[in-house]
Design a protein around this motif. Structure first.
Motif, PDB file in Angstrom:
ATOM      1  N   ILE A 159       0.852  -1.210   0.000  1.00  0.00           N
ATOM      2  CA  ILE A 159       0.000   0.000   0.000  1.00  0.00           C
ATOM      3  C   ILE A 159       0.883   1.253   0.000  1.00  0.00           C
ATOM      4  O   ILE A 159       0.659   2.199  -0.762  1.00  0.00           O
ATOM      5  N   GLU A 160       1.910   1.246   0.874  1.00  0.00           N
ATOM      6  CA  GLU A 160       2.818   2.390   0.926  1.00  0.00           C
ATOM      7  C   GLU A 160       3.555   2.571  -0.391  1.00  0.00           C
ATOM      8  O   GLU A 160       3.807   3.703  -0.835  1.00  0.00           O
ATOM      9  N   GLU A 161       3.893   1.419  -1.034  1.00  0.00           N
ATOM     10  CA  GLU A 161       4.569   1.502  -2.331  1.00  0.00           C
ATOM     11  C   GLU A 161       3.691   2.180  -3.369  1.00  0.00           C
ATOM     12  O   GLU A 161       4.162   3.042  -4.129  1.00  0.00           O
ATOM     13  N   ARG A 162       2.383   1.799  -3.381  1.00  0.00           N
ATOM     14  CA  ARG A 162       1.473   2.432  -4.326  1.00  0.00           C
ATOM     15  C   ARG A 162       1.323   3.930  -4.036  1.00  0.00           C
ATOM     16  O   ARG A 162       1.285   4.748  -4.955  1.00  0.00           O
ATOM     17  N   GLU A 163       1.247   4.271  -2.730  1.00  0.00           N
ATOM     18  CA  GLU A 163       1.157   5.691  -2.372  1.00  0.00           C
ATOM     19  C   GLU A 163       2.418   6.449  -2.800  1.00  0.00           C
ATOM     20  O   GLU A 163       2.338   7.572  -3.312  1.00  0.00           O
ATOM     21  N   LEU A 164       3.570   5.792  -2.562  1.00  0.00           N
ATOM     22  CA  LEU A 164       4.822   6.441  -2.965  1.00  0.00           C
ATOM     23  C   LEU A 164       4.915   6.589  -4.476  1.00  0.00           C
ATOM     24  O   LEU A 164       5.439   7.595  -4.979  1.00  0.00           O
ATOM     25  N   GLU A 165       4.409   5.591  -5.218  1.00  0.00           N
ATOM     26  CA  GLU A 165       4.396   5.704  -6.678  1.00  0.00           C
ATOM     27  C   GLU A 165       3.509   6.863  -7.112  1.00  0.00           C
ATOM     28  O   GLU A 165       3.862   7.621  -8.028  1.00  0.00           O
ATOM     29  N   THR A 166       2.350   7.015  -6.415  1.00  0.00           N
ATOM     30  CA  THR A 166       1.460   8.144  -6.729  1.00  0.00           C
ATOM     31  C   THR A 166       2.163   9.477  -6.445  1.00  0.00           C
ATOM     32  O   THR A 166       2.126  10.413  -7.252  1.00  0.00           O
ATOM     33  N   GLN A 167       2.814   9.550  -5.255  1.00  0.00           N
ATOM     34  CA  GLN A 167       3.553  10.777  -4.916  1.00  0.00           C
ATOM     35  C   GLN A 167       4.699  11.021  -5.889  1.00  0.00           C
ATOM     36  O   GLN A 167       4.972  12.165  -6.267  1.00  0.00           O
ATOM     37  N   LEU A 168       5.352   9.906  -6.283  1.00  0.00           N
ATOM     38  CA  LEU A 168       6.461  10.048  -7.221  1.00  0.00           C
ATOM     39  C   LEU A 168       5.991  10.593  -8.563  1.00  0.00           C
ATOM     40  O   LEU A 168       6.633  11.469  -9.151  1.00  0.00           O
ATOM     41  N   ASN A 169       4.838  10.079  -9.018  1.00  0.00           N
ATOM     42  CA  ASN A 169       4.272  10.589 -10.281  1.00  0.00           C
ATOM     43  C   ASN A 169       3.897  12.055 -10.153  1.00  0.00           C
ATOM     44  O   ASN A 169       4.124  12.854 -11.072  1.00  0.00           O
ATOM     45  N   GLU A 170       3.325  12.396  -8.965  1.00  0.00           N
ATOM     46  CA  GLU A 170       2.950  13.798  -8.744  1.00  0.00           C
ATOM     47  C   GLU A 170       4.190  14.689  -8.713  1.00  0.00           C
ATOM     48  O   GLU A 170       4.214  15.779  -9.308  1.00  0.00           O
TER      49      GLU A 170
END
Length: 313
Positions: A72-83
């Motif tokens: 879950i944290e990885e997906r959130e970090l991927e979202t933040q990374l994309n942002e």
């Protein structure tokens, strides 16, 4: 069956029996070792194994839960990374815009510095020119008094006539125009007012004005249109005598303020040089002596010019 075959069969069977006995002995030793290990090692404790298994299952469950949380944290970090990547792209564009603006401002600053340096150089040159002009004798530049043989000259115009060198009256009149302008300029420079008369520069038609109300002739010409006459030119002669008087008034002012003496003494219509007097009149005068008087007059003016030019501006 023969005896030999029987013996061979028995020998073979004895060999097989011995091998089997050895194998059985080996099995017994291994069995004894296993029994001994079982009695001394808890590895084979079923209860302990179950407890250990349950413990491992709990750790596995916990690790799976942590794995899910990490995913879950990885997906959130991927979202933040994309942002952040999108923001980074915007920052890159803004950085490029600011860089272009900086480049334009730097170019303008360089142009301004170039203009400033040019203006500074121009200012230095202008100040140098101003200093040069302030030290320049304007009167000497405007009125150049010199000589040409026996003639005195002002700005290249000869003032005088000789029997062997008949200077045109147009040139003489022009010389008188420059002479009158010089005397007027010198008087104005030291704020001096003439009494009784006033020289009026009008080029080749200059004259002196009589300020007295009862004067017979209000204007006397400092120019002549006729040839040289023995009896002279009365009005022209009177104008030259008046001019000499005006120069004498200026001489008195110079001597009173600066103790500066002109080289040739002047009195009435005469001007002196090395103890000899020469008249500024043409009447009853020779061309040589009149020309000498004009040369002495210009010399006095040159000295007066030098004194006035030496004053502080």
């Amino acid at each position: 069956m023969c005896q030999d075959c029987t013996d061979k069969l028995l020998d073979g069977m004895d060999s097989q029996l011995k091998a089997l006995e050895d194998e059985c002995a080996e099995y017994r030793r291994m069995l004894d070792g296993l029994r001994k290990d079982r009695s001394t090692n808890s590895f084979f404790d079923v209860n302990a194994s179950k407890i250990e298994l349950n413990k491992l299952k709990g750790e596995e469950k916990m690790l799976r839960s942590e794995l899910s949380q990490l995913e879950i944290e990885e997906r959130e970090l991927e979202t933040q990374l994309n942002e952040e990547a999108r923001r980074g792209a915007g920052v890159a564009k803004e950085d490029e815009r600011l860089w272009r603006a900086f480049r334009d401002v730097s170019r303008k600053l360089l142009d301004l510095e170039t203009d400033e340096q040019s203006a500074a150089a121009q200012l230095v040159y202008t100040r140098a020119q101003l200093d040069k002009l302030s030290k320049t004798n304007v009167f000497n530049l405007t009125f150049h008094i010199w000589h040409s043989g026996r003639f005195g000259t002002i700005n290249g115009f000869r003032l005088g006539r000789l029997p062997d060198d008949q200077v045109e009256w147009n040139e003489i009149n022009a010389a008188w125009g420059q002479t009158v302008l010089l005397l007027k300029s010198l008087a104005k420079r030291i704020d001096f007012q003439f009494t009784d008369y006033e020289p009026v520069p009008m080029g080749s038609a200059s004259y002196v004005k009589c300020l007295s109300a009862d004067a017979k002739d209000k204007e006397l010409p400092l120019y002549c249109v006729g040839g040289y006459k023995f009896l002279g030119h009365p009005k022209f002669d009177s104008a030259m005598v008046i001019f000499l008087d005006c120069l004498r008034q200026l001489q008195s002012e110079i001597e009173r303020n600066g103790g500066f003496h002109l080289p040739h003494a002047m009195q009435r219509d005469k001007i002196e040089d090395q103890g000899k007097e020469y008249s500024v009149k043409t009447q009853f005068n020779s061309e040589e002596r009149w020309t000498k008087a004009m040369k002495c007059l210009l010399t006095n003016l040159k000295w007066a010019l030098a004194w006035v030019a030496s004053l502080q501006p």
